[in-house]
Design a protein around this motif. Sequence first.
Motif, PDB file in Angstrom:
ATOM      1  N   MET A  21      55.298  58.033 -27.286  1.00 28.82           N
ATOM      2  CA  MET A  21      55.122  56.804 -26.512  1.00 28.82           C
ATOM      3  C   MET A  21      55.122  57.095 -25.011  1.00 28.82           C
ATOM      4  O   MET A  21      54.317  56.546 -24.253  1.00 28.82           O
ATOM      5  CB  MET A  21      56.229  55.807 -26.861  1.00 28.82           C
ATOM      6  CG  MET A  21      56.204  54.520 -26.027  1.00 28.82           C
ATOM      7  SD  MET A  21      54.589  53.656 -26.031  1.00 28.82           S
ATOM      8  CE  MET A  21      54.509  53.168 -27.762  1.00 28.82           C
ATOM      9  N   THR A  22      56.030  57.976 -24.587  1.00 33.07           N
ATOM     10  CA  THR A  22      56.061  58.363 -23.178  1.00 33.07           C
ATOM     11  C   THR A  22      54.746  59.029 -22.779  1.00 33.07           C
ATOM     12  O   THR A  22      54.174  58.742 -21.717  1.00 33.07           O
ATOM     13  CB  THR A  22      57.235  59.318 -22.912  1.00 33.07           C
ATOM     14  OG1 THR A  22      58.455  58.685 -23.313  1.00 33.07           O
ATOM     15  CG2 THR A  22      57.317  59.694 -21.442  1.00 33.07           C
ATOM     16  N   LEU A  23      54.241  59.914 -23.659  1.00 31.95           N
ATOM     17  CA  LEU A  23      52.970  60.585 -23.404  1.00 31.95           C
ATOM     18  C   LEU A  23      51.835  59.577 -23.288  1.00 31.95           C
ATOM     19  O   LEU A  23      50.982  59.682 -22.393  1.00 31.95           O
ATOM     20  CB  LEU A  23      52.671  61.584 -24.527  1.00 31.95           C
ATOM     21  CG  LEU A  23      51.322  62.295 -24.454  1.00 31.95           C
ATOM     22  CD1 LEU A  23      51.280  63.242 -23.265  1.00 31.95           C
ATOM     23  CD2 LEU A  23      51.043  63.050 -25.748  1.00 31.95           C
ATOM     24  N   SER A  27      49.715  59.039 -19.948  1.00 30.97           N
ATOM     25  CA  SER A  27      48.284  59.336 -20.092  1.00 30.97           C
ATOM     26  C   SER A  27      47.431  58.158 -19.667  1.00 30.97           C
ATOM     27  O   SER A  27      46.364  58.338 -19.055  1.00 30.97           O
ATOM     28  CB  SER A  27      47.961  59.700 -21.543  1.00 30.97           C
ATOM     29  OG  SER A  27      48.667  60.846 -21.952  1.00 30.97           O
ATOM     30  N   PHE A  28      47.875  56.939 -19.985  1.00 32.99           N
ATOM     31  CA  PHE A  28      47.137  55.743 -19.563  1.00 32.99           C
ATOM     32  C   PHE A  28      47.081  55.665 -18.042  1.00 32.99           C
ATOM     33  O   PHE A  28      46.016  55.404 -17.452  1.00 32.99           O
ATOM     34  CB  PHE A  28      47.799  54.491 -20.132  1.00 32.99           C
ATOM     35  CG  PHE A  28      47.056  53.217 -19.827  1.00 32.99           C
ATOM     36  CD1 PHE A  28      46.064  52.767 -20.680  1.00 32.99           C
ATOM     37  CD2 PHE A  28      47.353  52.480 -18.693  1.00 32.99           C
ATOM     38  CE1 PHE A  28      45.365  51.588 -20.390  1.00 32.99           C
ATOM     39  CE2 PHE A  28      46.673  51.308 -18.398  1.00 32.99           C
ATOM     40  CZ  PHE A  28      45.668  50.856 -19.253  1.00 32.99           C
ATOM     41  N   VAL A 152      44.917  65.953 -20.586  1.00 33.36           N
ATOM     42  CA  VAL A 152      43.780  65.995 -21.519  1.00 33.36           C
ATOM     43  C   VAL A 152      43.278  64.582 -21.776  1.00 33.36           C
ATOM     44  O   VAL A 152      42.071  64.296 -21.746  1.00 33.36           O
ATOM     45  CB  VAL A 152      44.182  66.654 -22.858  1.00 33.36           C
ATOM     46  CG1 VAL A 152      43.096  66.424 -23.905  1.00 33.36           C
ATOM     47  CG2 VAL A 152      44.401  68.152 -22.678  1.00 33.36           C
ATOM     48  N   ILE A 153      44.227  63.674 -22.041  1.00 33.67           N
ATOM     49  CA  ILE A 153      43.850  62.277 -22.288  1.00 33.67           C
ATOM     50  C   ILE A 153      43.421  61.604 -20.990  1.00 33.67           C
ATOM     51  O   ILE A 153      42.377  60.952 -20.913  1.00 33.67           O
ATOM     52  CB  ILE A 153      45.027  61.516 -22.924  1.00 33.67           C
ATOM     53  CG1 ILE A 153      45.437  62.169 -24.246  1.00 33.67           C
ATOM     54  CG2 ILE A 153      44.664  60.046 -23.146  1.00 33.67           C
ATOM     55  CD1 ILE A 153      46.746  61.662 -24.816  1.00 33.67           C
ATOM     56  N   PHE A 192      52.850  49.032 -21.053  1.00 34.59           N
ATOM     57  CA  PHE A 192      53.624  50.165 -21.562  1.00 34.59           C
ATOM     58  C   PHE A 192      54.998  50.283 -20.902  1.00 34.59           C
ATOM     59  O   PHE A 192      55.918  50.852 -21.483  1.00 34.59           O
ATOM     60  CB  PHE A 192      52.884  51.487 -21.309  1.00 34.59           C
ATOM     61  CG  PHE A 192      51.565  51.595 -22.013  1.00 34.59           C
ATOM     62  CD1 PHE A 192      51.502  52.027 -23.329  1.00 34.59           C
ATOM     63  CD2 PHE A 192      50.384  51.277 -21.358  1.00 34.59           C
ATOM     64  CE1 PHE A 192      50.288  52.141 -23.975  1.00 34.59           C
ATOM     65  CE2 PHE A 192      49.168  51.386 -22.006  1.00 34.59           C
ATOM     66  CZ  PHE A 192      49.116  51.819 -23.315  1.00 34.59           C
ATOM     67  N   ALA A 193      55.113  49.767 -19.680  1.00 32.80           N
ATOM     68  CA  ALA A 193      56.274  50.075 -18.842  1.00 32.80           C
ATOM     69  C   ALA A 193      57.602  49.704 -19.516  1.00 32.80           C
ATOM     70  O   ALA A 193      58.583  50.444 -19.420  1.00 32.80           O
ATOM     71  CB  ALA A 193      56.151  49.365 -17.496  1.00 32.80           C
TER      72      ALA A 193
END
Length: 451
Positions: A21-23, A27-28, A152-153, A192-193
Amino acid sequence: MQHSNAMNRLNRLPLSRFHRMTLLAVSFAYFFEFADINSFSSTAPHLVKVWGVSVNQVAYVTSLSFVGMFLGSITAGWVADRWGRKKALTITTVCFGVFSFAAVFSWNLVSLGVFRVLTSAGLSAMTVVAVIYVNELYPAAVRGKYQAYAIVIGICGTPVTNLIASAVVPLNDWSWRLVYLWGALGMFYMLFARRLKESPRWYENKGDYARADAVLAEIEAEVSAEKGPLPEPAPPVEAAPRAKAPLRTLLQKKYLLPTALLAVLWITQTIGFFGYSSFAPTLLSKEGFSVGKSIFFVALTTVGAPLGSYLASLVTDRFERKWCLVGFGSVIAVCGLLYGLTFNPVLIVIFGFLVNLFERGYTALGYAYSPELFDTHGRSLGTGVSYGLGRLSNAAGPLIIAALYNHSGYQSVFLFIAGVWLLGALVLALFGPKTRQARLAPPQEQQPVGV
């Protein structure tokens, strides 16, 4: 002495839904950072025709944008130390989204330039905070890999934005504004925050062991519910809490040398890459390619960017990061030079693809390498200042490139860029410290450079 043992408790966690989830959240934020960072370069060729903008004016706007990046980087370190990594990541991401949205309504080059400077400040600040955040939350043995995975994302934002720009910019006189509207979608990071955790290591460094322990307990409960009982952490290494690091902290020998080295790393990376990416569409257009084709060629080359970040993820924790950076930087210099020596569309795309592939790998490696040269006390400040100096240096880069192009022609630009990359590789080879042994050492033996 009271101690929450944050480093060792985080290091012994198996990778889990919490890490994924952190990733995803980071990434977003990276996706729209990379989507927005080249917005001006993808719209500049059209503005040359619509607003009568010159190459020199493109250089001035690009140059001022890097002043904004410097200010954002310096501010990021202060915000991340004062309010925490999580809150700083939210503030900086929303900031660049808001100003990108404002750029949609620009009425002339000056107004667009102002909005780009403010957007760039937010972009650079977000990057500094995200690098620190990932460094402090992931286990030491895999943090480089996950820095690279996030990129990468995230780096997919570059080719996606360039392909969108190549389709919408030539449509009519106002459609270039849609590129900035696209960049503004980074504000949806707010979704996401609320799922993220504050860095326990930040709380611990402030001496707030109760909050650090509370966050660690939440993380451990979430991970153990998914993965089962957790192994015991290594015993803590005692350390007294320290106040927020003032700027003069970087004058101490243990911080001054890595800050200077990383300043060279980011100065050469910034001038070398942004000199290439910021001017390639405009210079191709000036050399006779249509606006649509010049943007499309550059869009094709940026497809290599996600592959480069993935390549970095394969090597970053397996080999010494210093030597990976030296190798990648040398390859970029050669490919960038060959890009500038050809006018064959196929070769332009091939060499441009390789530049993007290895440069984005280089950036991913640099993001993992930079915070490892500092302890928690100096990490925000040292990372922010060195990264910011790199961005500030490119206030001069576009002006140098415009002068080279106007006086010596297209190919001289790429000779200059290749020389910058080689200089960075040489300095890293001679003076860059190794960090792999410190990352893999038992916690009791780890030195500040690698923790």
